[in-house]
Scaffold this active site. Sequence first.
Site, PDB file in Angstrom:
ATOM      1  CB  ILE A  56      47.363  37.995 -17.567  1.00  0.00           C
ATOM      2  CG1 ILE A  56      46.341  38.935 -18.225  1.00  0.00           C
ATOM      3  CG2 ILE A  56      46.828  37.396 -16.280  1.00  0.00           C
ATOM      4  CD1 ILE A  56      45.067  38.225 -18.633  1.00  0.00           C
ATOM      5  N   GLY A  59      52.287  43.453 -23.610  1.00  0.00           N
ATOM      6  CA  GLY A  59      52.515  43.453 -25.051  1.00  0.00           C
ATOM      7  C   GLY A  59      53.284  44.687 -25.468  1.00  0.00           C
ATOM      8  CB  THR A  60      54.443  45.682 -28.839  1.00  0.00           C
ATOM      9  OG1 THR A  60      54.440  44.275 -29.090  1.00  0.00           O
ATOM     10  CG2 THR A  60      55.709  46.310 -29.351  1.00  0.00           C
ATOM     11  N   GLY A  62      50.965  47.656 -24.765  1.00  0.00           N
ATOM     12  CA  GLY A  62      50.383  47.962 -23.472  1.00  0.00           C
ATOM     13  C   GLY A  62      50.197  46.749 -22.604  1.00  0.00           C
ATOM     14  CG  ASP A 181      51.282  39.629 -34.113  1.00  0.00           C
ATOM     15  OD1 ASP A 181      52.299  38.955 -34.397  1.00  0.00           O
ATOM     16  OD2 ASP A 181      51.202  40.332 -33.096  1.00  0.00           O
TER      17      ASP A 181
HETATM   18  N1  ATP Z   1      40.779  37.953 -23.380  1.00  0.00           N
HETATM   19  C1  ATP Z   1      41.909  37.560 -22.800  1.00  0.00           C
HETATM   20  N2  ATP Z   1      41.885  36.641 -21.818  1.00  0.00           N
HETATM   21  C2  ATP Z   1      43.011  36.231 -21.225  1.00  0.00           C
HETATM   22  N3  ATP Z   1      44.236  36.683 -21.552  1.00  0.00           N
HETATM   23  C3  ATP Z   1      44.344  37.583 -22.525  1.00  0.00           C
HETATM   24  C4  ATP Z   1      43.201  38.086 -23.202  1.00  0.00           C
HETATM   25  N4  ATP Z   1      43.615  38.976 -24.130  1.00  0.00           N
HETATM   26  C5  ATP Z   1      44.959  39.014 -24.015  1.00  0.00           C
HETATM   27  N5  ATP Z   1      45.411  38.199 -23.054  1.00  0.00           N
HETATM   28  C6  ATP Z   1      46.815  37.946 -22.641  1.00  0.00           C
HETATM   29  O1  ATP Z   1      47.579  39.116 -22.810  1.00  0.00           O
HETATM   30  C7  ATP Z   1      48.609  38.927 -23.782  1.00  0.00           C
HETATM   31  C8  ATP Z   1      48.801  40.194 -24.604  1.00  0.00           C
HETATM   32  O2  ATP Z   1      47.575  40.534 -25.247  1.00  0.00           O
HETATM   33  P1  ATP Z   1      47.555  41.010 -26.757  1.00  0.00           P
HETATM   34  O3  ATP Z   1      48.286  40.005 -27.546  1.00  0.00           O
HETATM   35  O4  ATP Z   1      46.166  41.319 -27.158  1.00  0.00           O
HETATM   36  O5  ATP Z   1      48.364  42.355 -26.600  1.00  0.00           O
HETATM   37  P2  ATP Z   1      49.569  42.984 -27.401  1.00  0.00           P
HETATM   38  O6  ATP Z   1      49.973  44.152 -26.598  1.00  0.00           O
HETATM   39  O7  ATP Z   1      49.148  43.239 -28.769  1.00  0.00           O
HETATM   40  O8  ATP Z   1      50.628  41.854 -27.346  1.00  0.00           O
HETATM   41  P3  ATP Z   1      51.937  41.629 -28.253  1.00  0.00           P
HETATM   42  O9  ATP Z   1      52.359  42.924 -28.770  1.00  0.00           O
HETATM   43  O10 ATP Z   1      52.882  40.980 -27.294  1.00  0.00           O
HETATM   44  O11 ATP Z   1      51.494  40.669 -29.317  1.00  0.00           O
HETATM   45  C9  ATP Z   1      48.157  37.712 -24.598  1.00  0.00           C
HETATM   46  O12 ATP Z   1      49.246  37.020 -25.156  1.00  0.00           O
HETATM   47  C10 ATP Z   1      47.447  36.895 -23.545  1.00  0.00           C
HETATM   48  O13 ATP Z   1      48.369  36.159 -22.765  1.00  0.00           O
HETATM   49 MG    MG Z   2      49.881  39.714 -28.647  1.00  0.00          MG
END
Ligand code: ATP
Ligand code: MG
Length: 404
Positions: A56, A59-60, A62, A181
Site C-alpha cells: 500500500i 516511501g523513501t 521503504g 513531514d
Molecule cells: N498504519 C497505516 N495504515 C494504513 N496505511 C498506512 C499506514 N502507515 C502507512 N501507510 C501508508 O503507507 C504510506 C507510506 O508510509 P509512511 O509515510 O509511514 O512511510 P515513508 O516511507 O516514510 O513514506 P514517505 O517517505 O513517502 O513519506 C502512507 O502514505 C500510507 O499510504
Molecule cells: Mg510518508
Amino acid sequence: MAHMSHMLQQPSGSTPSNVGSSSSRTMSLMEKQKYIEDYDFPYCDESNKYEKVAKIGQGTFGEVFKAREKNGNKKFVAMKKVLMDNEKEGFPITALREIRILQLLKHENVVNLIEICRTKATATNGYRSTFYLVFDFCEHDLAGLLSNMNVKFSLGEIKKVMQQLLNGLYYIHSNKILHRDMKAANVLITKHGILKLADFGLARAFSIPKNESKNRYTNRVVTLWYRPPELLLGDRNYGPPVDMWGAGCIMAEMWTRSPIMQGNTEQQQLTFISQLCGSFTPDVWPGVEELELYKSIELPKNQKRRVKERLRPYVKDQTGCDLLDKLLTLDPKKRIDADTALNHDFFWTDPMPSDLSKMLSQHLQSMFEYLAQPRRSNQMRNYHQQLTTMNQKPQDNSMIDRVW
Ligand SMILES: Nc1ncnc2c1ncn2[C@@H]1O[C@H](COP(=O)(O)OP(=O)(O)OP(=O)(O)O)[C@@H](O)[C@H]1O
Ligand SMILES: [Mg+2]
C-alpha cells in the site's frame, strides 16, 4: 506492548553483526541458527505471525504492506519495512528515532505502533533479519481520498478532519515533538472517520532554547510543497510553526483537492508562497532579514497578500478563510498555534464538525496515495483549471499549472 522499550535490546554479545565473530566462530551452522533463534531479540516477534495482503505504500524509506494477523483476532495491520540497505551493520538510527518517538506518543489522532517484528535470521538471508514497524491499519490516507473525485467532503466533515489534525498536532507539540513531514499522504483516516497523524520518520524532539542560544536543527526537512518559508530561507532555529504551515496547506487542499503550491525548486516554492502570502519584508516578518538565505535568494517584490482573496472561491466559508489566513502566516512567530486554532470560530459555528463514518461507508475500497495512479491525474488538473476562477488573472502562466 509491555516490553516495547526492551524490544530492540538483545542479550549481550548477540547482535546480528557479531554472530560469526570470535565468540561464535567455533559454532556449527546448526548451532549458530539455533543460537539466533533462541536468544536474539527476545521481545521482538517474528513477522510471519502476519500474512501480507497487499502493498500500500512505497516511501523513501521503504515499503508498506497491509497484512493480517494469522491467529488471535485476525486484525489488519500495516507493516512498514525498515530499510537496511545503507547500513553496514546494526539497526538504522533513523528508524530507532522513529520508534522512540512513536513509543512516546499515544493518542487517538496519532497512528498506533503495535510492535516491531523481524523475519527469522537464516542462512538464506545471511543471518540478517528484516525488521518491520507494525501499526494499526487505517483504511485510507488523505492524499488518496482527495484524489478520488467520488469522495465528497461536506463543510462539517472538512471541519472534523481539520479538528482531528489539529488535535494530533496539539498533542505532539505538547509532548515537545515536531513532525516535520506534514502532507496529505502522511495523514491517515480509518473507515470510522478517525484521523491519525503518521510517518514520524523525520520527527524529532525539540526544546525552547534558553537565554540567547539558538537551536541548530537540520534545515532540509518537510516535502517541498508543504515547506514553510522559514525553512526555505535556511532557518535552523525553528519549532512547532513548521507543522502549522503544513496544516494550512493541507486545509486548503481539502477544497482545492490538490496541493496548493507545487514548486519544482526551492526558489520556485518561495515565489509561489510570496505570490499567495505577499512579499517577505521585515515589516510583516521582523527578523526575516537575518535568515541565512534572505539576501542570497531572489524574492518577488511588492507582492500583495492574497490568501483570503485567492482561496475564497474554493472555501466560500468566511471563518474557514480566516483560519487559513492565520495558518498560512509568513512570520512563524505570528502563525497560529494548534491550541488557538482549535478555539477558532471555524470549529464553533454552524455547520459544526460532523462525523465522517457515514460518508466513508459509501467507499468500500481503500484509498492510498500509492494506489491512486497517476497521483494527480490530468482529469484532476482539468477539474482544477475549471475551478480556477475567472476573476483570477495570474501574472505568470505557470501558476495555472502548478498552483491548484
Ligand atoms: N498504519 C497505516 N495504515 C494504513 N496505511 C498506512 C499506514 N502507515 C502507512 N501507510 C501508508 O503507507 C504510506 C507510506 O508510509 P509512511 O509515510 O509511514 O512511510 P515513508 O516511507 O516514510 O513514506 P514517505 O517517505 O513517502 O513519506 C502512507 O502514505 C500510507 O499510504
Ligand atoms: Mg510518508
